[in-house]
Scaffold this motif. Structure first.
Motif, short mmCIF file in Angstrom:
data_model
loop_
_atom_site.label_atom_id
_atom_site.label_comp_id
_atom_site.label_asym_id
_atom_site.label_seq_id
_atom_site.Cartn_x
_atom_site.Cartn_y
_atom_site.Cartn_z
N TYR A 88 1.04 -1.31 0.18
CA TYR A 88 0.08 0.00 0.01
C TYR A 88 0.90 1.11 -0.05
CZ TYR A 88 -3.57 3.53 1.52
OH TYR A 88 -4.40 4.60 1.68
N GLU A 89 1.97 1.29 0.90
CA GLU A 89 2.87 2.38 1.16
C GLU A 89 3.71 2.69 -0.26
OE1 GLU A 89 2.54 4.81 3.23
OE2 GLU A 89 1.03 3.81 4.58
N LEU A 90 4.14 1.64 -0.63
CA LEU A 90 4.90 1.53 -1.90
C LEU A 90 4.18 2.28 -2.96
CD1 LEU A 90 7.63 0.83 -3.31
CD2 LEU A 90 6.41 -1.26 -3.94
N PHE A 91 2.76 1.85 -3.24
CA PHE A 91 2.05 2.45 -4.29
C PHE A 91 1.82 3.84 -4.33
CE2 PHE A 91 2.29 -1.54 -6.04
CZ PHE A 91 1.90 -1.78 -7.50
N GLU A 92 1.48 4.04 -3.00
CA GLU A 92 0.96 5.48 -2.61
C GLU A 92 2.46 6.37 -2.62
OE1 GLU A 92 -1.32 7.31 -1.44
OE2 GLU A 92 -2.95 5.72 -1.63
N ALA A 93 3.52 5.79 -2.55
CA ALA A 93 4.57 6.84 -2.66
C ALA A 93 4.86 7.09 -4.09
CB ALA A 93 5.89 5.93 -2.52
N VAL A 94 4.42 6.42 -5.04
CA VAL A 94 4.75 6.81 -6.58
C VAL A 94 3.38 7.13 -7.24
CG1 VAL A 94 6.58 5.25 -7.05
CG2 VAL A 94 4.24 4.33 -7.22
N SER A 95 2.16 7.84 -6.10
CA SER A 95 0.99 8.65 -6.45
C SER A 95 0.07 7.36 -7.10
CB SER A 95 1.37 9.59 -7.21
OG SER A 95 2.06 10.51 -6.73
N ILE A 96 0.20 6.22 -7.07
CA ILE A 96 -0.84 5.41 -7.12
C ILE A 96 -1.74 4.84 -6.16
CG2 ILE A 96 -1.29 3.15 -8.35
CD1 ILE A 96 1.16 3.32 -10.06
N LYS A 97 -3.23 4.63 -6.62
CA LYS A 97 -4.04 4.11 -5.22
C LYS A 97 -3.02 3.02 -4.49
CE LYS A 97 -8.88 3.71 -4.53
NZ LYS A 97 -9.18 2.39 -4.24
N GLY A 98 -3.14 3.01 -3.19
CA GLY A 98 -2.50 1.88 -2.49
C GLY A 98 -3.20 0.95 -2.24
N ASP A 99 -4.55 0.96 -2.38
CA ASP A 99 -5.29 -0.44 -2.29
C ASP A 99 -5.15 -1.32 -3.25
OD1 ASP A 99 -6.50 0.33 0.00
OD2 ASP A 99 -8.14 1.34 -0.88
N LEU A 100 -4.95 -0.70 -4.81
CA LEU A 100 -4.74 -1.43 -6.03
C LEU A 100 -3.25 -2.30 -5.65
CD1 LEU A 100 -5.40 -2.12 -8.99
CD2 LEU A 100 -4.07 0.03 -9.64
N GLY A 101 -2.32 -1.49 -4.89
CA GLY A 101 -0.89 -2.08 -4.75
C GLY A 101 -1.15 -3.36 -4.08
N ALA A 102 -2.10 -3.25 -2.75
CA ALA A 102 -2.31 -4.29 -1.99
C ALA A 102 -2.72 -5.72 -2.78
CB ALA A 102 -3.07 -4.21 -0.93
N LEU A 103 -3.65 -5.25 -3.79
CA LEU A 103 -4.34 -6.31 -4.46
C LEU A 103 -3.13 -6.86 -5.49
CD1 LEU A 103 -6.93 -7.55 -5.62
CD2 LEU A 103 -6.94 -5.73 -7.41
N ILE A 104 -2.42 -6.10 -6.12
CA ILE A 104 -1.53 -6.50 -7.17
C ILE A 104 -0.35 -7.32 -6.38
CG2 ILE A 104 0.43 -5.84 -8.85
CD1 ILE A 104 -1.34 -3.23 -9.55
N VAL A 105 0.12 -7.01 -5.46
CA VAL A 105 1.04 -7.71 -4.77
C VAL A 105 0.60 -9.08 -4.35
CG1 VAL A 105 2.69 -7.79 -2.66
CG2 VAL A 105 2.62 -5.77 -3.92
N GLY A 106 -0.76 -9.00 -3.90
CA GLY A 106 -1.34 -10.35 -3.28
C GLY A 106 -1.32 -11.20 -4.60
N MET A 107 -1.68 -10.76 -5.62
CA MET A 107 -2.05 -11.64 -6.92
C MET A 107 -0.47 -12.01 -6.96
SD MET A 107 -4.54 -9.29 -9.06
CE MET A 107 -4.11 -9.98 -10.71
N LEU A 108 0.40 -11.32 -6.82
CA LEU A 108 1.87 -11.65 -7.49
C LEU A 108 2.42 -12.88 -6.59
CD1 LEU A 108 4.32 -10.37 -9.22
CD2 LEU A 108 4.97 -9.29 -7.20
N LEU A 109 1.72 -13.11 -5.19
CA LEU A 109 2.22 -13.94 -4.26
C LEU A 109 1.21 -15.15 -4.40
CD1 LEU A 109 3.46 -11.74 -1.43
CD2 LEU A 109 4.62 -12.57 -3.18
N ALA A 110 0.25 -15.20 -5.01
CA ALA A 110 -0.68 -15.97 -5.01
C ALA A 110 -0.52 -17.49 -5.30
CB ALA A 110 -2.05 -15.73 -6.02
N SER A 111 0.76 -17.69 -6.06
CA SER A 111 1.04 -18.83 -6.53
C SER A 111 2.00 -19.37 -5.29
CB SER A 111 2.25 -19.07 -7.71
OG SER A 111 3.21 -18.24 -7.59
N HIS A 112 2.40 -18.89 -4.29
CA HIS A 112 3.37 -19.40 -3.36
C HIS A 112 2.52 -20.32 -2.13
CE1 HIS A 112 5.83 -19.58 0.40
NE2 HIS A 112 6.60 -19.02 -0.24
#
Length: 525
Positions: free
Chosen positions: A210-234
């Protein structure tokens, strides 16, 4: 103050549950009652609500397959519905304006379009909570609805960029590096083990993204969703999701309370909100027709449309932003808050009768079905295998391997996770992809070939759903299932399941029997 919120949320949530409504409806009521009594939301409650939404989107990502979003029925259904809804809603608003109704008569085309856009989204919080309560997150229609919600989130982010003038910074291009550091994140997750670090890892990843995406001016909630998807295969994605489940549900109470704190309505505003909710059947019809035209079978198209027939909390964000920019009056923020709340209640109540509604109107609904099926709706049954293990998790896989050693290819496995099925097939297992909670799936099988269905899924609600569908298609064979607690075992037996194994008791019995075989103990006389 915090105790007052907890007190009202608890008793209103309990009251809703006692009359067979989801607790979230009680939380909504608690927010309105507290607001009426003069209480106001503070930064603490806002933080709680934001944290709940962030955790929810992260856990959704942990269960999403990126390939699902690339399907035509997902992105095509979402974007086509948004376009058609905007046209339909603006036309309806203009028709109502001709009647001289207050709040509509003075609306310009741009404002009408803005209101239509705010109402075009469906509620991620409402739908995901309902799917989890019903045990349908992994079903065909559940995954389709969530996929459409994700696409709507993408549209939402695009709107926020345009409306706020807040464009992503040049550093946003560096987010591509997430794919490069994925192996490092995977190693960290593996290293944390299975103890108290698991939930903390989930918090770290969700809030960090969330904080990473907010830091580059992108909605933080979207960042949480994308990183979750990235780790879904673990392999530990499911474990992290379960560890965060109770935290997420607790924090989301803040979100439902916040809706009630939006503003105090008048009777006239309530009437306008109810009038807006009369458009919900149009929203349903658009979704159903579009999904059917995209070759969805009638049942998943109907259930997905039922789920998506509500208004979203994002509509309140659009309204609040519009009020701040002077595009919309404050009264419309209250009206939209009421419409969103009413739609939540309607979805939670009506969806519980969705299976009965579909069965009653099936002849009419199936007229829109296309003769050509999508690949994942086509299933080739292994006819010489009379035993099926539903749910190829740890328990299901253990049962499958034991049976495979005893009866060979007379047993096959079934799971709704396509990635897991592909991996199982690569190991030589006779495993197939399918949604066992769908009546359509069981209707494609020759049930006379099945003698035993072993339901090895952890959620008792999933077991109930699968058993209900088996009985609906007149399956006459034996059914076995697992349960974690005695009250769950009794509930499943009352449903008509032939054999229910208490997971913990059976593990203890097996452990004792195999251990006893290692020593010689005199038998009692």
């Amino acid at each position: 103050m915090e105790f007052i919120w907890v007190l009202f949320a608890f008793f209103c949530g309990l009251g809703a549950k006692l009359i067979s409504l989801p607790p979230s409806i009680g939380y909504l009521l608690a927010g309105f009652v507290l607001h009426f009594m003069g209480f106001e939301a503070d930064d603490y409650l806002t933080t709680l609500a934001d944290l709940g939404i962030t955790l929810m989107l992260f856990t959704i990502g942990l269960k999403l397959n990126v390939k699902d979003l690339l399907k035509l029925e997902v992105w095509g259904g979402a974007l086509s519905h948004t376009a058609l809804w905007l046209v339909s809603t603006v036309v309806m608003i203009k028709l109502v304006a001709f009647a001289g109704l207050t709040y509509f008569a003075a609306l310009e085309l741009e404002i009408a379009l803005l209101i239509a856009f705010a109402l075009s989204f469906s509620s991620t919080v409402c739908i995901v909570k309902l799917l989890e309560e019903q045990g349908e997150m992994r079903t065909r229609h559940g995954k389709l609805a969530v996929g459409i919600l994700v696409m709507q989130d993408v549209v939402a982010v695009a709107f926020l960029v345009v409306a706020t003038g807040k464009t992503p910074s040049i550093w946003a291009l560096g987010l591509v590096a997430l794919f490069l550091i994925k192996p490092i994140m995977n190693r960290i997750i593996t290293a944390v083990g299975h103890g108290e670090l698991i939930p903390l890892t989930g918090f770290f990843l969700a809030l960090g993204s969330y904080e990473l995406f907010e830091a580059v001016s992108i909605k933080g909630d979207l960042g949480a969703l994308i990183v979750g998807m990235l780790l879904a295969s673990h392999p530990k994605a499911s474990e992290i999701n379960k560890a965060l489940l109770n935290f997420k549900d607790l924090f989301l109470i803040g979100f439902f309370l916040m809706i009630g704190f939006t503003a105090l309505p008048t009777w006239e505003m309530l009437g306008i909100a109810l009038l807006i909710c009369l458009m919900l059947p149009i929203k349903f019809a658009l979704f159903y027709v579009l999904l059917s035209s995209l070759k969805l079978k009638a049942r998943p198209a109907f259930l997905s449309a039922m789920l998506l027939t509500n208004f979203s909390e994002f509509g309140l964000i659009v309204a609040a932003l519009s009020v701040d920019n002077g595009w919309l009056s404050k009264e419309w923020l209250v009206i939209l808050a009421l419409a969103v709340s009413i739609s939540f209640v309607l979805t939670n109540v009506v969806y519980r009768f969705s299976e009965r509604l579909f069965a009653k109107h099936k002849a009419t609904l199936t007229q829109l079905e296309r003769t050509k099926r999508l690949p994942e709706d086509i299933f080739d049954q292994p006819c010489d295998s009379p035993i099926v293990v539903v749910g190829m998790g740890r328990v299901g896989m253990g049962a499958y391997q034991a049976l495979d050693q005893q009866v060979g290819n007379k047993v096959w496995g079934l799971d709704a996770d396509r990635g897991k099925i592909d991996w199982l097939k690569s190991t030589g297992a006779q495993a197939f992809y399918g949604d066992a909670e769908s009546r359509d799936f069981w209707e494609t099988l020759d049930l006379n070939q099945l003698e035993l269905v072993m339901i090895a899924v952890p959620s008792v609600q999933d077991v109930i759903n699968i058993t209900t569908q088996l009985k609906a298609v007149n399956y006459r064979g034996q059914i076995a299932a697992i349960a974690r607690f005695d009250d769950e075992r009794e509930e499943l037996q009352a449903l008509g399941i032939d054999k229910v194994f208490n997971f913990y008791n059976e593990a203890g019995v097996g452990f004792a029997e195999e251990s006893l075989a290692m020593v010689k103990v005199p038998q009692p006389v």
